[in-house]
Design a protein around this motif. Structure first.
Motif, PDB file in Angstrom:
ATOM      1  N   ILE A   1       5.106 -15.646 -34.878  1.00  0.00           N
ATOM      2  CA  ILE A   1       3.740 -15.899 -35.313  1.00  0.00           C
ATOM      3  C   ILE A   1       3.570 -17.357 -35.736  1.00  0.00           C
ATOM      4  CG2 ILE A   1       1.968 -15.230 -36.943  1.00  0.00           C
ATOM      5  CD1 ILE A   1       2.649 -13.158 -34.797  1.00  0.00           C
ATOM      6  N   GLU A   2       4.576 -17.896 -36.397  1.00  0.00           N
ATOM      7  CA  GLU A   2       4.527 -19.307 -36.808  1.00  0.00           C
ATOM      8  C   GLU A   2       4.394 -20.222 -35.587  1.00  0.00           C
ATOM      9  OE1 GLU A   2       7.493 -22.691 -38.730  1.00  0.00           O
ATOM     10  OE2 GLU A   2       8.013 -20.581 -38.887  1.00  0.00           O
TER      11      GLU A   2
ATOM     12  N   VAL B   1       2.976 -18.384 -43.964  1.00  0.00           N
ATOM     13  CA  VAL B   1       3.733 -17.603 -42.995  1.00  0.00           C
ATOM     14  C   VAL B   1       4.985 -16.998 -43.617  1.00  0.00           C
ATOM     15  CG1 VAL B   1       5.043 -17.764 -40.842  1.00  0.00           C
ATOM     16  CG2 VAL B   1       2.839 -18.891 -41.016  1.00  0.00           C
TER      17      VAL B   1
ATOM     18  N   LEU C   1       0.916 -20.083 -34.189  1.00  0.00           N
ATOM     19  CA  LEU C   1      -0.034 -20.813 -35.020  1.00  0.00           C
ATOM     20  C   LEU C   1       0.091 -22.319 -34.798  1.00  0.00           C
ATOM     21  CD1 LEU C   1      -2.189 -20.800 -37.180  1.00  0.00           C
ATOM     22  CD2 LEU C   1      -0.404 -20.698 -38.913  1.00  0.00           C
TER      23      LEU C   1
ATOM     24  N   VAL D   1      -1.558 -14.622 -39.121  1.00  0.00           N
ATOM     25  CA  VAL D   1      -1.707 -15.892 -38.424  1.00  0.00           C
ATOM     26  C   VAL D   1      -3.162 -16.155 -38.074  1.00  0.00           C
ATOM     27  CG1 VAL D   1      -1.327 -16.945 -36.176  1.00  0.00           C
ATOM     28  CG2 VAL D   1       0.579 -16.232 -37.538  1.00  0.00           C
TER      29      VAL D   1
END
Length: 365
Positions: free
Chosen positions: A78-79, A265, A82, A233
């Protein structure tokens, strides 16, 4: 009707990820006023807490160290999404976003998550214990990844600025993936016992006696965890204009946006690691801390390197002198922390001071 309610219990941790997706759909791509921004912030915080719950359900089902690995990989994916999203829509300043976010993640995991866990565990039990073989191997991996991807670009001469040329970037990306894959193999297959919680004698602790959740419950929690992480996110992206405006209004440098992203996050892993420390399972906390740092570098850098093919602008990965000193000091202190296999509140306090130093210098370089 009462029997029906007992048969179909619905908790807030089940509702929150779905509700967050609804909030995300209603707020995506719109200019939000103060009230909607506050609603999004509340939804973001509740979804983070729900993500922690579902991650712990999955971790209880699969056992350690697989549970820590599930959360670390999910959050890092997810990081990466983003960072790529914000870089694709950003201007020239977006060239340092990947570096700022990844370095912030390294500082937060190695000093923040580890420091808080050590303080919580030592305060409750007097002294915390962990396996120096597993923690030391993870720390060596973090140090190598951070040095290759974030320090070396500062000293290369083939490209102007703190950046790799295409050949160097390709090598760094491949090396990061290989090291990450080797770490996962070591943690989950070849030397899994190095990453299991230990007692004061160094013997592996037995798993929690509580009955593990069923496969159906674990799969449901896994699905809700993924939904929650996507919502985290997405909502963080929705909040990003407000975050950037707040950073500018406070007079902080633009690079502080990367710090805020990393903090948002990594909040689920911070809470999960703290809960593990309260149960005297410090090895689980360190698995989350170092595993998250390894995943953050080992997955983010190769993805950003691939994305740089179509992203406009330079990709600046090299750290400045101040951050290099902080990284070197963090690695040295971490070695002294993990080598004995036990720690007290002093070690936790030292790591938290290093985190505070990073945050102060991020606000006032």
């Amino acid at each position: 009707m009462a029997a029906s309610r007992r048969r179909f219990p619905v908790s807030w941790t089940t509702v929150m990820p779905v509700l967050a997706i609804v909030v995300l759909a209603l707020s995506w791509g719109r200019d939000l006023g103060p009230v909607p921004v506050a609603i999004v912030a509340v939804a973001l915080g509740g979804t983070v807490l729900a993500a922690v719950h579902h991650a712990e359900v999955v971790a209880h089902r699969v056992g350690e160290p697989f549970g820590s690995l599930v959360l670390a990989i999910a959050v890092t994916v997810i990081e990466v999404a983003l960072i790529v999203t914000m870089m694709s829509s950003g201007g020239p300043e977006a060239g340092t976003l990947a570096r700022d976010t990844v370095f912030a993640a390294v500082m937060i995991t190695m000093n923040g998550i580890a420091g808080i866990s050590l303080m919580v565990g030592a305060r409750r039990y007097g002294e915390t214990h962990f396996n120096p073989e597993g923690s030391g191997g993870a720390l060596a991996t973090v140090a190598t990844l951070a040095s290759v991807t974030l320090v070396l670009p500062t000293f290369t001469t083939s490209t102007p600025g703190p950046a790799f040329n295409s050949t160097q970037l390709t090598f760094a990306a491949v090396a990061s993936l290989l090291l990450y894959g080797l770490f996962v193999l070591t943690q989950t297959v070849r030397h899994r016992d190095f990453f299991l919680p230990v007692d004061s004698e160094g013997s592996v602790k037995e798993e929690d006696h509580a009955e593990p959740p069923s496969s159906k419950a674990a799969l449901t929690s896994l699905g809700l965890l993924l939904i929650a992480l996507v919502a985290v996110v997405g909502l963080a992206k929705v909040e990003s204009p407000a975050i950037e405006a707040g950073v500018r209004a406070a007079g902080f440098p633009q690079s502080f946006v990367g710090v805020v992203i990393a903090m948002l996050v990594l909040l689920p892993e911070t809470l999960a690691a703290t809960r593990a420390a309260r149960r005297d399972r410090m090895q689980t906390s360190l698995n989350l801390a170092y595993g998250s740092a390894i995943a953050s570098i080992g997955l983010t850098i190769p993805t950003i390197a691939l994305a740089s093919i179509w992203l406009d602008g330079p990709l600046l990965l090299g750290l400045g002198a101040t951050h290099i000193v902080l990284l070197a000091l963090t690695i040295a202190v971490s070695v002294l922390t993990v080598v004995p296999g036990r720690a007290t509140r002093l070690q936790g306090g030292v790591h938290l001071v290093l985190l505070a130093s990073f945050l102060v210098l991020a606000i006032n370089p």
